[in-house]
Design an enzyme around this catalytic site. Structure first.
Site, short mmCIF file in Angstrom:
data_model
loop_
_atom_site.label_atom_id
_atom_site.label_comp_id
_atom_site.label_asym_id
_atom_site.label_seq_id
_atom_site.Cartn_x
_atom_site.Cartn_y
_atom_site.Cartn_z
N HIS A 141 0.88 -1.16 0.00
CA HIS A 141 0.00 0.00 0.00
C HIS A 141 0.92 1.22 0.00
O HIS A 141 2.02 1.16 0.57
CB HIS A 141 -0.85 0.07 1.28
CG HIS A 141 -1.67 -1.14 1.57
ND1 HIS A 141 -1.21 -2.21 2.28
CD2 HIS A 141 -2.96 -1.41 1.27
CE1 HIS A 141 -2.17 -3.11 2.40
NE2 HIS A 141 -3.25 -2.66 1.80
N ASP B 123 2.46 1.85 3.33
CA ASP B 123 3.39 0.87 3.90
C ASP B 123 4.81 1.40 3.71
O ASP B 123 5.72 1.05 4.46
CB ASP B 123 3.30 -0.49 3.18
CG ASP B 123 1.96 -1.15 3.35
OD1 ASP B 123 1.24 -0.82 4.32
OD2 ASP B 123 1.61 -2.01 2.51
N MET C 150 2.64 -5.87 -7.63
CA MET C 150 1.30 -5.35 -7.33
C MET C 150 1.40 -4.19 -6.36
O MET C 150 2.23 -4.19 -5.45
CB MET C 150 0.45 -6.47 -6.71
CG MET C 150 -0.93 -6.09 -6.27
SD MET C 150 -1.01 -5.44 -4.59
CE MET C 150 -1.69 -6.83 -3.70
N GLU D 52 -10.90 -6.95 -4.95
CA GLU D 52 -10.83 -7.99 -3.91
C GLU D 52 -12.09 -8.00 -3.05
O GLU D 52 -12.32 -7.08 -2.26
CB GLU D 52 -9.59 -7.72 -3.04
CG GLU D 52 -9.40 -8.74 -1.93
CD GLU D 52 -8.10 -8.51 -1.15
OE1 GLU D 52 -7.20 -7.81 -1.66
OE2 GLU D 52 -8.01 -9.03 -0.04
N LYS E 250 -14.63 -9.10 0.01
CA LYS E 250 -14.56 -9.58 1.39
C LYS E 250 -15.93 -9.33 2.01
O LYS E 250 -16.53 -8.28 1.78
CB LYS E 250 -13.49 -8.80 2.16
CG LYS E 250 -13.23 -9.34 3.57
CD LYS E 250 -12.11 -8.57 4.28
CE LYS E 250 -11.81 -9.22 5.64
NZ LYS E 250 -10.79 -8.50 6.40
N GLU F 280 -9.45 -14.00 -2.07
CA GLU F 280 -8.62 -14.36 -0.91
C GLU F 280 -9.23 -15.53 -0.15
O GLU F 280 -10.42 -15.52 0.17
CB GLU F 280 -8.46 -13.15 0.02
CG GLU F 280 -7.70 -13.51 1.30
CD GLU F 280 -7.31 -12.31 2.14
OE1 GLU F 280 -6.87 -11.29 1.57
OE2 GLU F 280 -7.46 -12.40 3.37
N ASP G 142 -4.84 -13.89 -3.27
CA ASP G 142 -4.34 -13.72 -1.90
C ASP G 142 -4.47 -15.04 -1.16
O ASP G 142 -5.59 -15.53 -0.91
CB ASP G 142 -5.14 -12.64 -1.16
CG ASP G 142 -4.68 -11.23 -1.51
OD1 ASP G 142 -3.80 -11.09 -2.39
OD2 ASP G 142 -5.18 -10.27 -0.88
N ASP H 99 -11.26 -12.35 11.34
CA ASP H 99 -10.34 -12.41 10.20
C ASP H 99 -8.95 -12.81 10.69
O ASP H 99 -8.23 -12.01 11.27
CB ASP H 99 -10.33 -11.01 9.57
CG ASP H 99 -9.47 -10.92 8.34
OD1 ASP H 99 -9.01 -11.97 7.84
OD2 ASP H 99 -9.26 -9.79 7.87
N ASP I 172 -6.18 -14.46 8.94
CA ASP I 172 -4.97 -14.32 8.10
C ASP I 172 -3.87 -15.31 8.50
O ASP I 172 -2.70 -14.93 8.65
CB ASP I 172 -4.41 -12.89 8.18
CG ASP I 172 -5.20 -11.90 7.33
OD1 ASP I 172 -5.93 -12.35 6.41
OD2 ASP I 172 -5.10 -10.70 7.59
N ASP J 268 -1.21 -13.12 1.70
CA ASP J 268 -1.78 -11.99 2.45
C ASP J 268 -2.14 -12.53 3.84
O ASP J 268 -3.30 -12.81 4.13
CB ASP J 268 -3.01 -11.42 1.74
CG ASP J 268 -3.48 -10.14 2.41
OD1 ASP J 268 -2.76 -9.63 3.29
OD2 ASP J 268 -4.56 -9.65 2.05
C1 GCO Z 1 -7.77 -7.61 4.51
C2 GCO Z 1 -7.41 -7.56 3.04
C3 GCO Z 1 -6.20 -6.70 2.78
C4 GCO Z 1 -5.98 -6.43 1.30
C5 GCO Z 1 -4.89 -5.46 1.11
C6 GCO Z 1 -4.47 -5.30 -0.32
O1 GCO Z 1 -8.51 -8.51 4.87
O2 GCO Z 1 -7.33 -6.75 5.27
O3 GCO Z 1 -7.20 -8.86 2.62
O4 GCO Z 1 -5.07 -7.33 3.33
O5 GCO Z 1 -5.69 -7.60 0.61
O6 GCO Z 1 -5.32 -4.23 1.60
O7 GCO Z 1 -5.41 -4.63 -1.00
MN MN Z 2 -6.25 -9.57 0.88
MN MN Z 3 -7.92 -10.33 4.08
#
Ligand code: GCO
Ligand code: MN
Ligand code: MN
Length: 396
Positions: free
Chosen positions: A53, A56, A87, A180, A182, A216, A244, A254, A256, A286
């Site tokens: 980002h 970042d 990316m 993306e 979610k 993702e 992802d 969430d 991850d 990710d």
């Molecule tokens: C999340 C998302 C993020 C995006 C990232 C790239 O759940 O926070 O997956 O990690 O992938 O902002 O756009």
């Molecule tokens: Mn993501």
């Molecule tokens: Mn995510």
């Protein structure tokens, strides 16, 4: 064995291995790592690239001079370590300005600022060589449907993406955009929650050929959906522009998690699908190390993501070469040339023939397809008790 190579195209976000362990209930548990240090470490581990980002790398309040210095230093580090930035994306979720959405904010000033921030971030991504631009609408959602902005939000989002696609072209950036989906977190409901809704939306964009999906694993799994099925539909639509990878327990926050940490079987079928499909984009992780971990744990996490992918890729090869599994697969499918011909490509003649055809319905219902056996063979392969594991030596 299972040593990642840049040709495997493994990438990590600066925000992934750089995560400090902050969560809604607690402070960071690890010190931040600098971007150049992350690049150096990822290169040592065999990664291909890093994604980012805007913020970042460049603090949101940095002046032009500071920005340019940071970018130059980062480019230098990338070159020194042979890592690429395939990316880039925009942080449209951390700053309080975006608390009620960015492109879908009810405040026209916020929407305009989001567009400005994204154009600047696209400039940055281009300077670093990025060809894919991701949109994750973290704050694009609502908890309050009384806001009455549902239809407007879809329109605002569309206008923004149409604008940014034109911007990319006018600048000669040549980005491909990956949206993306979610379902929730951080908003109670995020707009365009699934791959299917994103695909439907993409078809309404002015230059829809420039837009694809960045699915993702954790996002579909949070919603109780089958991620591999979603990816198959995206591939079928020619829209897998990025992916992802991580892991997640269904019905939890969430998480991850490290790729393959939780749902080995799903991860296996996903890797097999990606490899079989010829997808040649980055395999982007990710995810982040557990909050319990120190820096040693962070690199164990990163190595683990890549290693598990490669192990599963090797398992996919074994699956394809396993005679018993292949025989079970063959027995599962019933081919009939004449009927395939008859059921593909409508003609009135084919319709008539098909309507007159006699089928032994009872026999069709009696056939056992052998799926229990096929699934058990797969499980045994994954558990490592099927013969063909000599392949591990071959791999080395
Ligand atoms: C999340 C998302 C993020 C995006 C990232 C790239 O759940 O926070 O997956 O990690 O992938 O902002 O756009
Ligand atoms: Mn993501
Ligand atoms: Mn995510």
């Amino acid at each position: 064995m299972y040593q990642p190579q840049p040709s495997d195209k493994f990438t990590f976000g600066l925000w992934t291995v750089g995560a400090t362990g902050r969560d809604p209930f607690g402070e960071p548990t690890r010190p931040p790592l600098s971007a150049p240090y992350i690049v150096e470490k990822l290169a040592q581990l065999g990664a291909y690239g890093v994604n980012l980002h805007d913020n970042d790398l460049v603090p949101i309040d940095a002046g032009a001079g500071e920005r340019d210095r940071i970018v130059r230093e980062f480019q230098q580090t990338l070159g020194d370590h042979g890592l690429v930035v395939p990316m880039a994306t925009t942080n449209l979720f951390t700053d309080p300005a975006f608390k009620d959405g960015a492109f879908t904010s009810a405040d026209a000033r916020v929407r305009a600022y989001a567009l400005q921030k994204t154009m600047r971030s696209m400039d940055l991504g281009h300077e670093l060589g990025a060809q894919t631009y991701v949109f994750w609408g973290g704050r694009e959602g609502t908890e309050v449907d009384a806001s009455g902005k549902l239809l407007d939000s879809i329109g605002w989002f569309r206008d923004s993406l149409n604008f940014l696609a034109e911007y990319s072209q006018s600048q000669g950036y040549g980005y491909r955009f990956a949206l993306e989906p979610k379902p929730n977190e951080p908003r109670g409901d995020i707009f365009f929650p699934t791959a299917g809704s994103m695909l439907g939306f993409i078809a309404t964009l002015d230059q829809s050929e420039l837009f694809g999906v960045n699915p993702e694993f954790a996002h579909d799994t949070m919603a109780g959906l089958n991620f591999t099925h979603a990816v198959a539909q995206i591939i079928d639509a020619g829209k897998l522009f990025h992916v992802d990878l991580n892991d997640q327990k269904m019905g939890r926050f969430d998480q991850d998690l490290r790729f393959g940490a939780e749902n080995i079987k799903s991860a296996f079928f996903l890797v097999k699908l990606l490899e079989d499909s010829g997808y040649d984009g980055p395999r982007h992780f990710d995810a982040h190390a557990l909050r319990t971990e120190d820096e040693v744990g962070v690199w164990a996490f990163a190595r683990g993501c890549m290693r598990t992918y490669l192990i599963l890729k090797d398992k996919a090869r074994q699956f394809d070469e396993d005679p018993e599994i292949q025989a079970a697969l063959q027995a599962y499918r019933v081919e009939d040339k004449e009927l395939s011909e008859l059921t593909r490509g409508f003609t009135p003649e084919k319709a008539r023939t098909l309507k007159e055809r006699a089928f032994d319905r009872v026999a069709l219902g009696q056939r056992g397809p052998g799926l229990e056996q096929l699934d058990q063979l797969t499980v045994e392969l994954l558990l490592g008790v099927r013969g063909n594991s000599v392949s591990s030596e071959a791999h080395a």
